[in-house]
Design a protein around this motif. Structure first.
Motif, short mmCIF file in Angstrom:
data_model
loop_
_atom_site.label_atom_id
_atom_site.label_comp_id
_atom_site.label_asym_id
_atom_site.label_seq_id
_atom_site.Cartn_x
_atom_site.Cartn_y
_atom_site.Cartn_z
N LEU A 1 0.83 -1.20 0.00
CA LEU A 1 0.00 0.00 0.00
C LEU A 1 0.87 1.26 0.00
CD1 LEU A 1 -2.81 1.27 0.03
CD2 LEU A 1 -2.79 1.08 2.52
N PHE A 2 1.99 1.22 0.72
CA PHE A 2 2.91 2.35 0.73
C PHE A 2 3.46 2.60 -0.67
CE2 PHE A 2 7.30 3.93 1.10
CZ PHE A 2 7.05 5.17 1.66
N ILE A 3 3.92 1.54 -1.33
CA ILE A 3 4.47 1.68 -2.68
C ILE A 3 3.39 2.18 -3.64
CG2 ILE A 3 5.38 0.38 -4.66
CD1 ILE A 3 6.88 -1.36 -2.52
N HIS A 4 2.18 1.63 -3.54
CA HIS A 4 1.08 2.08 -4.38
C HIS A 4 0.82 3.57 -4.16
CE1 HIS A 4 -2.86 2.13 -6.35
NE2 HIS A 4 -3.29 2.79 -5.27
N SER A 5 0.77 3.98 -2.91
CA SER A 5 0.51 5.39 -2.59
C SER A 5 1.63 6.29 -3.11
CB SER A 5 0.35 5.57 -1.08
OG SER A 5 -0.79 4.87 -0.63
N MET A 6 2.87 5.84 -3.00
CA MET A 6 3.99 6.61 -3.53
C MET A 6 3.88 6.75 -5.04
SD MET A 6 6.13 7.73 -1.24
CE MET A 6 7.61 7.99 -2.18
N ARG A 7 3.51 5.67 -5.71
CA ARG A 7 3.36 5.71 -7.17
C ARG A 7 2.26 6.68 -7.59
NH1 ARG A 7 3.74 -0.76 -8.69
NH2 ARG A 7 6.02 -0.86 -8.71
N VAL A 8 1.12 6.62 -6.90
CA VAL A 8 0.02 7.53 -7.22
C VAL A 8 0.44 8.96 -6.93
CG1 VAL A 8 -2.36 8.18 -6.62
CG2 VAL A 8 -1.76 5.76 -6.86
N SER A 9 1.15 9.16 -5.84
CA SER A 9 1.62 10.49 -5.48
C SER A 9 2.56 11.06 -6.54
CB SER A 9 2.32 10.42 -4.12
OG SER A 9 2.80 11.68 -3.73
N VAL A 10 3.53 10.27 -6.95
CA VAL A 10 4.50 10.72 -7.95
C VAL A 10 3.81 10.99 -9.29
CG1 VAL A 10 6.50 9.97 -9.32
CG2 VAL A 10 6.50 9.68 -6.84
N MET A 11 2.92 10.08 -9.69
CA MET A 11 2.23 10.29 -10.96
C MET A 11 1.35 11.54 -10.90
SD MET A 11 -0.04 7.73 -13.31
CE MET A 11 1.36 6.66 -13.55
N SER A 12 0.66 11.75 -9.80
CA SER A 12 -0.18 12.94 -9.65
C SER A 12 0.69 14.20 -9.70
CB SER A 12 -0.94 12.90 -8.33
OG SER A 12 -1.83 11.82 -8.30
N MET A 13 1.84 14.14 -9.08
CA MET A 13 2.74 15.29 -9.10
C MET A 13 3.23 15.57 -10.52
SD MET A 13 6.41 15.88 -7.23
CE MET A 13 7.21 14.77 -8.36
N ARG A 14 3.50 14.54 -11.27
CA ARG A 14 3.99 14.74 -12.64
C ARG A 14 2.92 15.37 -13.54
NH1 ARG A 14 7.14 9.00 -13.48
NH2 ARG A 14 8.93 9.53 -12.19
N VAL A 15 1.68 15.11 -13.23
CA VAL A 15 0.60 15.65 -14.05
C VAL A 15 0.15 17.01 -13.55
CG1 VAL A 15 -1.78 15.28 -14.85
CG2 VAL A 15 -0.18 13.37 -14.77
#
Length: 179
Positions: free
Chosen positions: A40-54
């Motif tokens: 869940l931590f890795i998933h949240s980090m991925r969503v966070s990074v992708m959201s930041m990139r967009v």
């Protein structure tokens, strides 16, 4: 496209310092998330990074499923409880509740981006776990997520044009998604 998203008003301008603190790697809630579930931590980090990139915003992505750490049946209510206990800015609480509550529709572009990032990351993770299934191209995966979300009416409350949606879609297609 980044220029266009750079014009999105940050809903939490007055809480910039608080938002920054919420994203510190040693922040207690991030440590709790990491201890609760590495996946869940890795998933949240991925969503966070992708959201930041967009959209150049990342706190919503990091905490979009934080209620799961309470192991309660209703993780949406647990998310709200955690947001209150940790004094999240109201705009962050609203955003994550719009994303994690499947009955809600995003009301801001920021919430929409976190919802889309979550959907895209979840699809990529699905194909990573199910190695017997061939992963579609990035373009097909993104087209599928956008079509599904549009069909569900998830863009209806965001005050966003079709042209802007297409621009956001193109931004996702230009992101490196190799996790």
């Amino acid at each position: 496209m980044f220029e266009q998203f750079g014009k999105i008003k940050c809903l939490c301008v007055e809480d910039t310092e608080k938002m920054s603190n919420l994203l510190e790697s040693d922040y207690e809630l991030i440590r709790r998330l990491q201890a609760f579930s590495a996946n869940l931590f890795i998933h949240s980090m991925r969503v966070s990074v992708m959201s930041m990139r967009v959209s150049q915003k990342k706190a919503g992505g990091m905490y979009h499923e934080i209620g799961r750490i309470k192991k309660e049946e209703n993780y949406v209510e647990a998310t709200n409880d955690i947001a209150y206990a940790y004094d999240f800015p109201k705009c962050l609480t609203d955003l994550i509740l719009q994303v994690c509550d499947k009955d809600e529709k995003p009301e801001s572009r920021e919430a929409m981006v976190v919802m889309l990032s979550d959907s895209i990351v979840s699809m990529i993770e699905y194909f990573e776990k199910n190695t017997d299934k061939s992963r579609p191209s990035k373009e097909k995966l993104i087209e599928s997520v956008f079509a599904n979300r549009q069909k569900k009416g998830n863009f209806d409350n965001c005050d966003i044009s079709e042209k802007e949606i297409e621009g956001i879609k193109e931004t996702y297609k230009n992101i490196n998604m190799d996790f």
